[in-house]
Each structure stands twice: as structure tokens, then as C-alpha cells.
Design a protein around this motif. Structure first.
Motif, mmCIF file in Angstrom:
data_model
loop_
_atom_site.group_PDB
_atom_site.id
_atom_site.type_symbol
_atom_site.label_atom_id
_atom_site.label_comp_id
_atom_site.label_asym_id
_atom_site.label_seq_id
_atom_site.Cartn_x
_atom_site.Cartn_y
_atom_site.Cartn_z
ATOM 1 N N ASN A 155 0.812 -1.220 0.000
ATOM 2 C CA ASN A 155 0.000 0.000 0.000
ATOM 3 C C ASN A 155 0.843 1.267 0.000
ATOM 4 O O ASN A 155 0.576 2.209 0.734
ATOM 5 N N ALA A 156 1.884 1.289 -0.822
ATOM 6 C CA ALA A 156 2.670 2.510 -0.986
ATOM 7 C C ALA A 156 1.848 3.544 -1.749
ATOM 8 O O ALA A 156 1.028 3.205 -2.604
ATOM 9 N N THR A 191 2.751 5.547 2.974
ATOM 10 C CA THR A 191 1.904 4.373 2.781
ATOM 11 C C THR A 191 0.513 4.665 3.329
ATOM 12 O O THR A 191 0.254 5.745 3.859
#
Length: 734
Positions: A198-199, A213
Motif C-alpha cells: 500500500n505505498a 503508505t
């Protein structure tokens, strides 16, 4: 060193015991907001940037927008750009470069930059030296040098978010939702150097790479890509943007933007005070040293302007005079449309006398420091409004809460009472608003002790500092008639109906009915002794001193007043002790200069001062400059001058009562619920919490819908009090 007036001051230059803070320019932040304008339609906002000409461009799902006349509007300037599908924008040499579905192009450099990239579904662009360009799509990327393709490759499922060129390693760094890739165009290599879930965004900061993130930030070594730190102690952890702007780290999130300070903490920009909305999409630097924040519904420009505290006071003084004076009273501005000052109008409040006394006091301090004729005129106008508060009721010194022309008063509200109480009161006693003898005006009854406190505070100050004897005598007359009213009515404020008001009560049966650790017993004793001391000081009429001595000797009022503030606490079954009342703090500190300086003896003065000091010690954590400077007026030393200046610097330029929420913040350390209603280990800066008066110490959350602008006396009084006690220097040259 200036010669200060006697009475409050007693000694020449007494305030030099307080550390003087040099008023040097600091960077004052303020916001300009640009919501989506009419005619733009339902668009998604994607990116924002500014070029060397200070031109601001916003990329949306329907083309380019730009700020114009306080709105975001369609950008029609370059007609060819209206006919291409722009998917991303970047800056190179402080000029705009556009990535379209077919090409890379710019209107700078005479329009010579044009690259036909032949990438399916292009998503991101980055540029390095000599126009070295990388374009990335869903599954492939291509690098151009001198507008010629030098390498093309593919990575399955790449789905890039952004591309930056790192001059330290002479490589491109590409971010996808699952990790970072290092792309070396000279060696024609591309490798995944860091894997993450989830960058969302990244940027370089000194020798690190800062990765945002959906749950905080991760700090990597810029050279090795090793993980140095995971940080989730942020105002909010759902990060949407990361930018190194002028050497400071800025973050966008789904709950506002924030900048990392040198001490590792954060300056937080959220709510309509700062942003159109809190869903941050992108951040960008502007050549004029401002920061651009793009959100879902518009853009905001956070300006940083060098300013002294004196210049800030000048700014607020202009606002005070432009839109916060009603019949000479200080008045908040109500607005029919949230945030729209053009829809503003005045109305009365329960505390018009108190708020006006605080602005008037600030102007008296300003006159004493500067000898400004404008300050004197402002003070005299405010004095006349307050003077009329005792003239309209015709009740021998009873001060009304406010007055207004008949038929234009607002409601029946009275401070601290429910709607049910008001209805019952009117049914039994008649209207709270009473018609004056001329049948043109109405005055507001039910006056409380906080109004009396404001009157005695400022009339004493007026009698000390006003330059004209005739005006000083008028202030002394007000002290006399209001004190006589209280004494002649058995230590009560007695209203038009012959009954004491709910809170104007200093009678021993009332005061001593409270346990010793209920604040009202200590406070009311302090107030009435201060009133009597003030009356005796200016009139030399012995009846006031004799009355005070009777309250002291027979009813223990000095004993009540001299108890340390630490005795105040919760008492079972006592509503007035359920929590610490910061409105009581306001009354107390407005009273302390007279309570100490007008004492009848040196022994009494010392005891009074020690009681005041105990209260000040309890209140120090608020960093309230007004409490500090009033304590200095009472002879206090080491008054936290720097903390007071911090409060003044952090006071917001926007005085609209916007709704503020800090409850979600993960960078603040919460403490257990407590008697003082303190939420966090330290007080928040004023521009990060809801706006409130000096009686709202720890109101970190709340506010309203933006339909009120507070009067700026909230800043002006402490600033000029600080100048008067020499805790703030005159402004220093930039």
C-alpha cells in the motif's frame, strides 16, 4: 526605559523583571482557498504544480484548471492543450512538462520539447539532467535522451504511481503500490529495491528516501534502500502525498496536510481554516515560498510571510475597526453564509461589556506604549459604550449586559441558562430585554459577575492610563456607582425586578455556602475585595475600606481569597465543582492587578500576591500570554515570556469559527480525563485547535459551521499588555 503609571505599576520600570522577547520577524502562515468554481462540473483533481512565472496549474480528469478569482476554473489559455488528453504533469527547470496519452510536450523552450513516446496507458513521468526523460505505463517504461529513445523495457504488473530522478545515484526511482524500482538508464537495468504494501508516494530528504503508505511513513537509506524507521506517530497515517519543499518534509493525508518541524513534531494544516477539504491529493512548492495543497474539492495556498508580532497586531487592528465595532462595543461578526464575510451582521451577546472591556484595555496599553491618538480615540469610543450600560437601566449603577434598538435585540438568551429556564423566567418575571425610558432602546438584564469583573478591571486601568482628567473622572464615577449598587443591595447585583441576578452574588451567605475547595468561594471573595480596594484607591472614601475589612474580619473573605489555587477540586454533589472553570480563570486574572496592587497594607499585598502566584502556577501549562502579562502587572517575575510569544505567533490569522477535529491525531499524547479538562500532555498551538476566547483553555475540538468571525481583541489585548510590561520588545528591523 519608559516611566510607567502609578497604581498598577508602583515602581518605575517594574516589568523589567520579566524576560523581554525580541520581536523579530517570523514566518506567519495563512491560507488562500480556491474551491471548484461553477461550470467546472464533477471532476477528479489529480496533480498541482507551479512554474517559475508563479503560474499554478491543476490537472483534473477533464483537463487543466487554474485558480482565478478565488475559484478553480477551466484553464483556456493554451488552446492546443484543450484537445489533448493529459495524464500527468511535472516540472523541469521550473517549467511545466505535460505527459499525454500520445506524447511528452511543453510550451516552454519555444515549444521544442516533444516526444512521441508510444507507451500504452502512460501513467508517470520523471526527468533528469539534459532532458533525460522516463515514462512509465501499466507494464512497460521507456527512457529518452535528447528526445530520442535509448531504452525500452517491461515489468509485468508495474502499475506505476510516480517517477523521480535521483541525482545522487544518477538513476530513476519508480514507485508502484507494492514497492520501489531503481532504473539505471546507462546500465539498462531495472530492479525492485524495496517491497512494501500500500505505498502511495515518496520523495528524497537529505540522505534518506521517505515513503508514504496507507499506514504511516517508512524512512529508507537513500543509497542502500535499507529500512531505517517506520513512523506512525503522525497527525494521520493514511498518507497520500510526500514532498520535500524547501528542505522541509510535507505530507498529505486523507485528514489534512502536515509539515515536519526541526524538533520532529508537526505543524498540522486541516479543517476549513486551512483547506477547502481535508482529502489531500497532491502537494507542490510555489516560487513565492508558498505551499500548494490540492484536495478533492479544490486547492489551498499556504502563504509564509515574514511578520513581526507588531505587524500582526496592525493587521488585526484594521480588522477590528473594519467589522467588529457595534455602537462602540466590540462585537463578533455573524454570517448568513459560512465563511462569506460579505454576509456578516452584528448582534448583541450576553457579554458585550466584558469583551469590550478587553479591547478597551488593549487600546489603553497601546496608548501608554505609543501615545497613539488613534488608540486614545478608540478607547474613548469603547468607554462611552460601556458607560451607557449603567445609564440605560436607571438602576443606580446596575450595568446592563448589552443594549440594542427596540425590536432588533436577538432572542432571549442569557448566559448559562437553558431554553426552558428562559421561557420560565419570562413567564414569571417578564422580558430579559427591558425597554428604556425613551422607548427607543432595550437593555439586557440578568447581568453576571463576569461583566462586573470586566467593568472594574478596565475602569481602573482607564483611571490610571487615560491622558485626560475629565475622562479619568468619568471612569472613577463608574467604579463608585457600581460599587455602591452592590453595597446598597446587600452584596448583590439586583435587577429591575428587585431580585438578585443568578451570578452577581457576593453576599457572605452565598459565598460561604460553598465548601472551601469549590472555586466560587475563593473567586467571589477575590472579586469583591478587589472591587472594594479599587473603589477606595481612587475615591479615598473610607466606607469602601471599612466594608472590605468587615468582609475580611467577620466573614473570612481574605482567608477565602488567599487560599492557594491548589485547594480547588471536585466536591461530591456540587455542580460548580464538576470541572475546572476556565471562565473563572478569566475573571480571576482580570482582577489580580487591582487585588495585589491596591491592597490596604504591605502584609496584605504579600498574601494576595502569593495567592495569585499559586493560581498562575496552575495555569502556566496553557502558555496564555494574557495570564502571564496580567501576573506581571501584579508584580510577577519570570512570567514565561517566550511561551507567551509562541502563543501570539501561533495565533491564527483566520478568525472564522471553523469546525476543528484533533481527536484522530496519532502524534499527540493523550492523558486521562481530568478535572482541568486537559486532553493532551501539552497545549496545542492556536492555529491547530478551534478558535475560542481566553476562557477556553483546552478546547481542541469543536467549533461551528463558519458562521462567525471572532473579534481580534483576543490577540490585541495580550499583545499590547505584553508591550506595556516590556515582555515584548518594539518590532525589530527585518
Amino acid at each position: 526605559m519608559k516611566k510607567l503609571f502609578l497604581g498598577f505599576c508602583l515602581l518605575v520600570g517594574f516589568a523589567t523583571n520579566a524576560q523581554t522577547v525580541a520581536d523579530k520577524p517570523f514566518l506567519q502562515d495563512s491560507a488562500e482557498k480556491f474551491p471548484l468554481g461553477d461550470g467546472v462540473g464533477d471532476v477528479g483533481l489529480l496533480q498541482i504544480g507551479s512554474d517559475r512565472n508563479k503560474v499554478i496549474k491543476v490537472l483534473s480528469s477533464q483537463g487543466l484548471l487554474h485558480p482565478y478569482e478565488k475559484n478553480l476554473r477551466k484553464d483556456l489559455q493554451y488552446r492546443p492543450l484543450l484537445d489533448v488528453d493529459i495524464v500527468a504533469l511535472t516540472r523541469y527547470q521550473d517549467q511545466f512538462v505535460y505527459l499525454t496519452k500520445e506524447a511528452v510536450l511543453s510550451n516552454a523552450w519555444a515549444g521544442k520539447l516533444y516526444i512521441d513516446h508510444k507507451i500504452n496507458s502512460p501513467k508517470a513521468i520523471g526527468m533528469g539532467p539534459d532532458f533525460l526523460t522516463m515514462i512509465a505505463g501499466d507494464n512497460d517504461f521507456v527512457i529518452f535522451k535528447d528526445q530520442q529513445e535509448v531504452w525500452r523495457s517491461s515489468i509485468a504488473g508495474l502499475n506505476p504511481l510516480s517517477v523521480l530522478y535521483d541525482p545522487n545515484s544518477a538513476t530513476f526511482i519508480l514507485l508502484s503500490a507494492t514497492g520501489l524500482y531503481q532504473v539505471d538508464s546507462s546500465l539498462k537495468t531495472a530492479k525492485k529495491v524495496f517491497e512494501v504494501d500500500n505505498a502511495t508516494a515518496f520523495d528524497f530528504y537529505e540522505d534518506t528516501l521517505v515513503l508514504g503508505t496507507g499506514n504511516g511513513i517508512q524512512i529508507l537509506d537513500r543509497k542502500t534502500f535499507g529500512l531505517n524507521k517506520i513512523d506512525q506517530k503522525l497527525p494521520w497515517t493514511a498518507i497520500t502525498a510526500v514532498k520535500n519543499i524547501s528542505g522541509s518534509l510535507w505530507f498529505g493525508s486523507t485528514k489534512g496536510a502536515f509539515k515536519q518541524r526541526k524538533d520532529g513534531k508537526y505543524d498540522y494544516y486541516a479543517s476549513k481554516r486551512w483547506l477547502v477539504d481535508d482529502e489531500v491529493v497532491d502537494l507542490a512548492a510555489s516560487p513565492d515560498s508558498s505551499v500548494l495543497i490540492l484536495t478533492q474539492k479544490g486547492m489551498s495556498k499556504i502563504n509564509f510571510v515574514p511578520m513581526t508580532l507588531a505587524e500582526k497586531a496592525d493587521y488585526f487592528q484594521e480588522i477590528q475597526r473594519l467589522r467588529h465595532i457595534r455602537y462602540g462595543f466590540t462585537s463578533d461578526l455573524a454570517m448568513k453564509t459560512p465563511g462569506d464575510l460579505s454576509t456578516g451582521y452584528f448582534h448583541d451577546t450576553d457579554n458585550d461589556g466584558l469583551w469590550t472591556s478587553m479591547y478597551l484595555a488593549g487600546e489603553l496599553f497601546r496608548y501608554a506604549v505609543t501615545k497613539s491618538e488613534d488608540a486614545k480615540q478608540n478607547a474613548y469610543e469603547a468607554f462611552e459604550a460601556m458607560e451607557r450600560l449603567t445609564a440605560l437601566p436607571d438602576l443606580n449603577g446596575f450595568p446592563a449586559r448589552s443594549f440594542e434598538r427596540d425590536g432588533y435585540e436577538v432572542g432571549l438568551h442569557a448566559n448559562g441558562f437553558s431554553e426552558e429556564w428562559r421561557e420560565q423566567y419570562v413567564k414569571e418575571n417578564g422580558r430579559i430585554w427591558r425597554l428604556s425610558d425613551d422607548e427607543i432602546w432595550r437593555w439586557k438584564s440578568t447581568t453576571s459577575s463576569d461583566e462586573s469583573c470586566g467593568h472594574f478591571f478596565v475602569y481602573a486601568l482607564f483611571a490610571e492610563l487615560a491622558p485626560d482628567k475629565a475622562w479619568r473622572d468619568r471612569a472613577i464615577h463608574q467604579i463608585k456607582i457600581q460599587m455602591d449598587h452592590i453595597m446598597n443591595n446587600d452584596w448583590y447585583l439586583v435587577d429591575w425586578n428587585g431580585e438578585p441576578t443568578a451570578w452577581g452574588r457576593w453576599n457572605p451567605d452565598y459565598v460561604n455556602s460553598f465548601p472551601t475547595n469549590v472555586g466560587d468561594r475563593r473567586l467571589n471573595s477575590t472579586l469583591i475585595l478587589s472591587f472594594l480596594q479599587t473603589a477606595y484607591h481612587f475615591t479615598k472614601d473610607k466606607k469602601y475600606k471599612k466594608a472590605a475589612e468587615k468582609l475580611i474580619k467577620k466573614y473570612g473573605y481574605d482567608e477565602n481569597a488567599n487560599r492557594p489555587a491548589t485547594v480547588i477540586g471536585y466536591v461530591e454533589g456540587e455542580d460548580l465543582s464538576d470541572k475546572w472553570n476556565h471562565s473563572d480563570d478569566e475573571m480571576y486574572f482580570l482582577t489580580v492587578p487591582a487585588f495585589v496592587n491596591y491592597s490596604f497594607s504591605e502584609e496584605q499585598k504579600k498574601a494576595h500576591f502569593n495567592a495569585v502566584k499559586s493560581h498562575w502556577e496552575v495555569e502556566r501549562s496553557e502558555k496564555n500570554p494574557l495570564w502571564n502579562y496580567l501576573f506581571a502587572l501584579a508584580g510577577g517575575e519570570n512570567i514565561d515570556s517566550e511561551e507567551s510569544a509562541w502563543w501570539l505567533r501561533e495565533f491564527p490569522m483566520d478568525l472564522i469559527d471553523w469546525k476543528i477535529d484533533n481527536d484522530h491525531r496519532k502524534d499527540l499524547i493523550k492523558i486521562a480525563p481530568n478535572f482541568r479538562s486537559q486532553t493532551y500532555t501539552e497545549v496545542l498551538p492556536g492555529d491547530e485547535r478551534r478558535l475560542h476566547l481566553h476562557n477556553g483553555a483546552y478546547r481542541n475540538n469543536g467549533g461551528s459551521d463558519g458562521k462567525r468571525e471572532y473579534a481580534p481583541y483576543i490577540y490585541l489585548l495580550p499583545y499590547w499588555a505584553g508591550r506595556y510590561v516590556e515582555a515584548i520588545s518594539a518590532p525589530q528591523a527585518k
